[in-house]
Design a protein around this motif. Structure first.
Motif, mmCIF file in Angstrom:
data_model
loop_
_atom_site.group_PDB
_atom_site.id
_atom_site.type_symbol
_atom_site.label_atom_id
_atom_site.label_comp_id
_atom_site.label_asym_id
_atom_site.label_seq_id
_atom_site.Cartn_x
_atom_site.Cartn_y
_atom_site.Cartn_z
ATOM 1 N N ALA A 191 -4.315 6.440 4.518
ATOM 2 C CA ALA A 191 -4.529 5.331 3.584
ATOM 3 C C ALA A 191 -5.489 4.305 4.184
ATOM 4 O O ALA A 191 -6.441 3.855 3.522
ATOM 5 C CB ALA A 191 -3.191 4.675 3.240
ATOM 6 N N GLU A 192 -5.253 3.946 5.435
ATOM 7 C CA GLU A 192 -6.099 2.951 6.102
ATOM 8 C C GLU A 192 -7.539 3.444 6.206
ATOM 9 O O GLU A 192 -8.494 2.698 5.920
ATOM 10 C CB GLU A 192 -5.531 2.652 7.491
ATOM 11 N N LYS A 193 -7.721 4.695 6.602
ATOM 12 C CA LYS A 193 -9.075 5.238 6.762
ATOM 13 C C LYS A 193 -9.797 5.353 5.412
ATOM 14 O O LYS A 193 -11.026 5.263 5.351
ATOM 15 C CB LYS A 193 -9.025 6.601 7.447
ATOM 16 N N ALA A 194 -9.034 5.534 4.334
ATOM 17 C CA ALA A 194 -9.632 5.639 3.000
ATOM 18 C C ALA A 194 -9.903 4.275 2.375
ATOM 19 O O ALA A 194 -10.431 4.197 1.260
ATOM 20 C CB ALA A 194 -8.726 6.455 2.092
ATOM 21 N N GLY A 195 -9.530 3.207 3.083
ATOM 22 C CA GLY A 195 -9.790 1.862 2.581
ATOM 23 C C GLY A 195 -8.711 1.310 1.672
ATOM 24 O O GLY A 195 -8.907 0.268 1.041
ATOM 25 N N VAL A 196 -7.571 1.981 1.601
ATOM 26 C CA VAL A 196 -6.464 1.514 0.767
ATOM 27 C C VAL A 196 -5.547 0.628 1.597
ATOM 28 O O VAL A 196 -5.202 0.984 2.739
ATOM 29 C CB VAL A 196 -5.669 2.712 0.193
ATOM 30 N N ASP A 197 -5.146 -0.498 1.053
ATOM 31 C CA ASP A 197 -4.199 -1.370 1.742
ATOM 32 C C ASP A 197 -2.889 -0.596 1.941
ATOM 33 O O ASP A 197 -2.247 -0.202 0.965
ATOM 34 C CB ASP A 197 -3.944 -2.619 0.891
ATOM 35 N N ILE A 200 0.152 -1.813 0.008
ATOM 36 C CA ILE A 200 0.162 -1.463 -1.413
ATOM 37 C C ILE A 200 0.524 0.009 -1.590
ATOM 38 O O ILE A 200 1.298 0.372 -2.487
ATOM 39 C CB ILE A 200 -1.205 -1.781 -2.051
ATOM 40 N N ALA A 201 -0.024 0.874 -0.721
ATOM 41 C CA ALA A 201 0.354 2.293 -0.780
ATOM 42 C C ALA A 201 1.856 2.458 -0.614
ATOM 43 O O ALA A 201 2.490 3.240 -1.346
ATOM 44 C CB ALA A 201 -0.400 3.068 0.296
ATOM 45 N N TYR A 202 2.430 1.727 0.332
ATOM 46 C CA TYR A 202 3.883 1.775 0.558
ATOM 47 C C TYR A 202 4.640 1.339 -0.688
ATOM 48 O O TYR A 202 5.595 1.981 -1.124
ATOM 49 C CB TYR A 202 4.224 0.885 1.746
ATOM 50 N N ASP A 203 4.189 0.248 -1.301
ATOM 51 C CA ASP A 203 4.861 -0.272 -2.485
ATOM 52 C C ASP A 203 4.842 0.744 -3.624
ATOM 53 O O ASP A 203 5.834 0.912 -4.341
ATOM 54 C CB ASP A 203 4.180 -1.575 -2.914
ATOM 55 N N LEU A 223 3.295 -2.093 9.982
ATOM 56 C CA LEU A 223 2.378 -3.094 9.444
ATOM 57 C C LEU A 223 2.419 -4.382 10.256
ATOM 58 O O LEU A 223 1.394 -5.059 10.425
ATOM 59 C CB LEU A 223 2.719 -3.386 7.981
ATOM 60 N N ASP A 224 3.594 -4.728 10.772
ATOM 61 C CA ASP A 224 3.747 -5.944 11.570
ATOM 62 C C ASP A 224 3.534 -5.701 13.057
ATOM 63 O O ASP A 224 3.655 -6.637 13.859
ATOM 64 C CB ASP A 224 5.140 -6.552 11.334
ATOM 65 N N ARG A 225 3.263 -4.444 13.427
ATOM 66 C CA ARG A 225 3.027 -4.051 14.831
ATOM 67 C C ARG A 225 4.202 -4.456 15.712
ATOM 68 O O ARG A 225 4.043 -4.925 16.836
ATOM 69 C CB ARG A 225 1.718 -4.648 15.369
ATOM 70 N N ASN A 226 5.401 -4.234 15.205
ATOM 71 C CA ASN A 226 6.627 -4.540 15.953
ATOM 72 C C ASN A 226 7.348 -3.230 16.248
ATOM 73 O O ASN A 226 8.047 -2.689 15.385
ATOM 74 C CB ASN A 226 7.520 -5.477 15.158
ATOM 75 N N ARG A 294 -2.478 -6.655 6.035
ATOM 76 C CA ARG A 294 -3.674 -7.422 5.765
ATOM 77 C C ARG A 294 -3.290 -8.816 5.254
ATOM 78 O O ARG A 294 -2.256 -8.989 4.629
ATOM 79 C CB ARG A 294 -4.537 -6.721 4.713
ATOM 80 N N THR A 295 -4.137 -9.784 5.500
ATOM 81 C CA THR A 295 -3.884 -11.130 4.964
ATOM 82 C C THR A 295 -4.212 -11.138 3.471
ATOM 83 O O THR A 295 -4.902 -10.270 2.963
ATOM 84 C CB THR A 295 -4.754 -12.171 5.682
#
Length: 299
Positions: A191-197, A200-203, A223-226, A294-295
């Motif tokens: 998803a990230e490499k294809a430019g999709v947030d 949003i994909a998760y949602d 997503l939160d890098r935790n 993403r912000t």
């Protein structure tokens, strides 16, 4: 009823707290002072050894990391079995293997003590909330005697079948975690490499047929890098190896699980002490991609 507990980790300590809060006279043993002090602050009482603990209570619960740790606690002159006697019950919440369950069952039976394998699911959050799933393998007549105690920290308690069957279901669950976490890593890096947030994909996927509960566990952490360990890659690797060992005994091919196991083992090399959500990290490194939140300005 007097309850003993051994295994004061991220799961065991909140389980002890729930036992104390439910009004059970609770005794604990640990090699580490920190967990003992926390348990005593909850209202538990320390005992010197597993044998002392077993002799003092009606029921003992263990929640330990490996088959070898079960042998260490159960066996020997200061072990649980040495202090066992007729009419008592041992409940093991560890994720081990049916062979270890069978050994503990037979050793306990020689002393007239009942044994239950009762692995748990729900993670530290479920342990804290007292909402664990508890899958029990035991003699049929033993199950009614343990249900009320297990309700102190469990909200779904089921007898799966005879001794070893609870562990089998837990291994089935955890081998699926390895497959699911490996697949979702590929999903969200793609998803990230294809430019999709990826949020949003998760949602969207959460509302679609491709969703698995593993996403609820992992995606926000990614997503939160935790990657602080709730359930570590090291432990998942151990559980999948136990599942594959059982599959070998049953002459059962597990091609997808083997592939998932290889992804877990690869992630373990660098990130073993991190959460299972960190299984995504080797793929991120291989593709020069970071999946993160993403912000709003980026949306």
């Amino acid at each position: 009823m007097r309850i003993g507990f051994i295994g004061l980790g991220t799961m065991g300590l909140p389980m002890v707290r729930h036992l104390v809060d439910a009004g059970y006279e609770t005794y604990v043993v640990s090699r580490s002072r920190g967990p003992i002090e926390t348990a005593v602050a909850y209202g538990a009482v320390e005992k010197e050894s597993p044998r002392d603990l077993m002799e003092a209570v009606d029921m003992v619960m263990t929640c330990l990391p490996t088959p070898s740790s079960i042998k260490d606690v159960y066996d020997g002159e200061d072990g649980l079995i040495a202090g066992a006697s007729r009419g008592k019950i041992i409940i093991d919440h560890s994720t081990v293997d049916p062979a270890t369950n069978e050994w503990a069952y037979k050793a306990s039976a020689q002393k007239g003590t009942a044994f239950v394998d009762a692995p748990i699911s729900g993670g530290p959050m479920g342990a804290e909330a007292g909402t664990l799933t508890i899958m029990c393998g035991c003699d049929e007549e033993v199950f009614p005697a343990i249900q009320s105690v297990l309700r102190a920290f469990g909200d779904y308690i089921i007898r799966v079948g005879e001794v070893g069957s609870g562990t089998t279901v837990k291994l089935l669950n955890n081998m699926l975690i390895g497959v699911h976490q490996s697949a979702l890593a590929e999903c969200y890096v793609m998803a990230e490499k294809a430019g999709v947030d990826p949020a949003i994909a998760y949602d969207v996927i959460k509302r679609s047929a491709g969703f698995s509960k593993s996403m609820d566990w992992a995606v926000d952490a990614i997503l939160d890098r935790n990657f602080d360990a709730r359930f570590s890659i090291n432990l998942l690797d151990k559980d999948i190896k136990l599942a594959l060992g059982l599959a070998d005994e049953l002459n059962m091919p597990l091609e997808l699980v083997q592939l998932g196991a290889s992804k877990v083992a690869h992630a373990k090399e660098k990130y073993g002490h991190q959460d299972v959500s960190a299984i995504i990290r080797p793929l991120e490194e291989a593709t020069n991609t970071i999946v993160k939140r993403r912000t709003k300005e980026n949306h």
